[in-house]
Design an enzyme around this catalytic site. Structure first.
Site, PDB file in Angstrom:
ATOM      1  N   HIS A  95     -65.582  51.169  -3.626  1.00  0.00           N
ATOM      2  CA  HIS A  95     -66.821  51.822  -3.235  1.00  0.00           C
ATOM      3  C   HIS A  95     -66.571  53.271  -2.844  1.00  0.00           C
ATOM      4  O   HIS A  95     -65.420  53.703  -2.689  1.00  0.00           O
ATOM      5  CB  HIS A  95     -67.465  51.081  -2.050  1.00  0.00           C
ATOM      6  N   ASP A 118     -71.358  50.679  -4.599  1.00  0.00           N
ATOM      7  CA  ASP A 118     -70.332  49.865  -5.243  1.00  0.00           C
ATOM      8  C   ASP A 118     -70.014  50.380  -6.644  1.00  0.00           C
ATOM      9  O   ASP A 118     -70.857  50.350  -7.539  1.00  0.00           O
ATOM     10  CB  ASP A 118     -70.809  48.413  -5.321  1.00  0.00           C
ATOM     11  N   ASP A 169     -57.545  48.197  -0.523  1.00  0.00           N
ATOM     12  CA  ASP A 169     -58.672  47.708   0.259  1.00  0.00           C
ATOM     13  C   ASP A 169     -59.602  46.856  -0.597  1.00  0.00           C
ATOM     14  O   ASP A 169     -59.691  47.016  -1.815  1.00  0.00           O
ATOM     15  CB  ASP A 169     -59.434  48.921   0.813  1.00  0.00           C
ATOM     16  N   GLU A 205     -63.614  42.184  -3.753  1.00  0.00           N
ATOM     17  CA  GLU A 205     -64.868  42.775  -4.188  1.00  0.00           C
ATOM     18  C   GLU A 205     -64.791  43.430  -5.562  1.00  0.00           C
ATOM     19  O   GLU A 205     -65.770  44.035  -6.033  1.00  0.00           O
ATOM     20  CB  GLU A 205     -65.319  43.805  -3.136  1.00  0.00           C
ATOM     21  N   GLU A 216     -55.725  43.539   0.194  1.00  0.00           N
ATOM     22  CA  GLU A 216     -56.475  42.964   1.296  1.00  0.00           C
ATOM     23  C   GLU A 216     -57.416  41.904   0.718  1.00  0.00           C
ATOM     24  O   GLU A 216     -58.369  42.223   0.019  1.00  0.00           O
ATOM     25  CB  GLU A 216     -57.303  44.021   2.026  1.00  0.00           C
ATOM     26  N   ASP A 237     -59.344  45.763  11.575  1.00  0.00           N
ATOM     27  CA  ASP A 237     -60.617  45.113  11.270  1.00  0.00           C
ATOM     28  C   ASP A 237     -60.958  43.959  12.204  1.00  0.00           C
ATOM     29  O   ASP A 237     -62.074  43.427  12.144  1.00  0.00           O
ATOM     30  CB  ASP A 237     -60.614  44.586   9.828  1.00  0.00           C
ATOM     31  N   ARG A 275     -59.119  50.463  17.745  1.00  0.00           N
ATOM     32  CA  ARG A 275     -58.540  51.636  17.100  1.00  0.00           C
ATOM     33  C   ARG A 275     -58.260  52.705  18.162  1.00  0.00           C
ATOM     34  O   ARG A 275     -58.630  53.859  18.039  1.00  0.00           O
ATOM     35  CB  ARG A 275     -59.482  52.149  16.010  1.00  0.00           C
TER      36      ARG A 275
END
Length: 430
Positions: free
Chosen positions: A96, A144, A175, A179, A199, A265, A312
């Site tokens: 993305h 996307d 990443d 997807e 991932e 995450d 973070r």
């Protein structure tokens, strides 16, 4: 990790840039290397849309994010790593672009080089129970990319080859692998020419294993959930046996997986379960289980941040705190892993019980517990000869002699012990 100018003041907003940069990392590589680590994994480096402090909102794939410093700063970081005999793994995103593009794809011109609406899938929300939807809909309303469009697919392949070659990158953390169709990742990994780890944010062993061979490995989310089940929930440690049976049958090579306890995450371990002894068990487990040990920054300082962005945290206030309990603990575990070259030896279960687990890698033996009760076991299945002496690396005087009846192991109030033969150099006490 660190600001380039050494400023150690706080950050008022963790959901935006705090001033850390590549020069700051370069100036503090000793903090990492002195724990024994051989590589670092850095956030995506490309120019991001506004507020993309994390790096996952690309705006220009072929320029670097000036919020982290100049291009020369990044080149200097890579050069400094390589001069130390260390590697760099770069986080990359090919699923993305940044959220500047709206769901109607009216303003794609702000994204370079993917500046046409035809380069993206039409907007739809992901149905996580449908793989087609996972691959073709928008994650968190992020535009996307459609890799089946020849220009998109070929440009992404050219881009990854360019960034690896231009900046001498040694490995990639990819990443959002679920997807994007796997056929594309196969081409992507080949174009990169370096180690690739995906991932795949899914606890399923079989789902993760399906990506090995397409890429070199995945971040070991199944192990992440097992570790939390064992050391936070107190589930029976017999579960590790069935887990390994499934994992060793499913994956072609466990040593290529990335083992971790925390990441950017998920809420940190200590946020969900604030017991340092369980956390130490978890860290030692992740570093000695088959796979590549990955430590999320701040774990060596016992950080306990919650959901993103509170997991973070800024590290610079603690860069001088190299005598802390967890920094010292991590250093000893990494030294142990390397001194015994555990990756060269098969994993062998030696003893299992509900609250106790023991395995070996070669002549190194690891013992774990997930209870605060004192435990005493006699490990009868082991690779040693009677009379050999094993020492716990955390306390140089804590040694046991192998008897004809086995190896006596005593764990005090939930501790972990990592044993090695006395002939090896034993680190000083914590």
């Amino acid at each position: 990790m660190a600001r380039p100018d050494g400023d150690t003041s706080g950050c008022p907003n963790l959901s935006n840039y705090c001033g850390g940069g590549w020069a700051g990392i370069t100036n503090n590589l000793g903090y990492i290397q002195n724990m024994g680590f051989d590589a670092i994994w850095v956030s995506p480096v490309v120019t991001n849309t506004p507020n993309g402090y994390h790096g996952y909102w690309a705006q220009n794939f072929f320029t670097l994010n000036s919020n982290f410093g100049s291009e020369q700063d990044f080149i200097n970081l890579v050069s400094a790593l390589h001069s130390r005999g260390m590697w760099i793994m770069l986080d990359v995103v090919a699923n993305h672009a940044g959220p500047t593009v709206d769901t109607n794809l009216d303003n794609t011109n702000v994204i370079s080089p993917f500046n046409q609406s035809s380069y993206y899938h039409p907007f739809c929300n992901i149905d996580w129970n449908n793989q087609y939807s996972i691959e073709n809909c928008w994650l968190a309303s992020l535009p996307d990319l459609n890799q089946t469009v020849p220009y998109v697919g070929q440009t992404l392949l050219s881009w990854i080859s360019w960034i690896v070659t231009t900046y001498s990158i040694d490995g990639l953390r990819i990443d959002t692998c679920m997807e994007v169709p796997t056929w594309f990742w196969s081409q992507f990994a080949k174009a990169s020419g370096v180690y690739t780890v995906c991932e795949v944010d899914n606890p399923s062993i079989s789902t993760n294993a399906g990506y090995q061979g397409i890429v070199d490995g995945t971040l070991n989310y199944p192990l992440f959930y097992l570790i939390r089940d064992l050391f936070q929930q107190g589930q029976s440690m017999y579960n590790a046996r069935s887990f390994m049976q499934q994992a060793s049958a499913a994956f072609s090579n466990l040593n290529y997986l990335g083992n971790f306890v925390d990441n950017h995450d998920n809420p940190r371990f200590l946020y969900q379960y604030n017991m340092i002894n369980r956390f130490q068990n978890a860290i030692a487990w992740s570093m000695t289980w088959p796979g590549i040990g990955i430590l999320y920054y701040g774990d060596e300082q016992a950080y306990a941040g919650g959901n993103d962005p509170y997991n973070r945290e800024i590290l610079w206030p603690n860069l001088g705190n190299t005598g802390s309990q967890m920094y010292t603990f991590v250093t000893k575990v990494v030294q142990y892993r390397k001194a015994n070259q555990v990756w060269n030896y098969p994993w062998v279960e030696r003893y299992a019980d509900d609250n106790f687990y023991c395995y070996t890698r070669g002549m190194a033996m690891m013992a774990f517990s997930n209870t605060n009760n004192n435990l005493q076991y006699n490990v009868t299945y082991h690779p040693y000869q009677v009379g050999q002496v094993l020492c716990n690396i955390f306390y140089s005087t804590d040694c046991v002699t192998v008897l004809s009846t086995g190896v006596p192991v005593y764990l005090n109030q939930g501790e972990t012990k990592l044993y090695q033969l006395q002939s090896k150099e034993t680190p000083t006490e914590i």
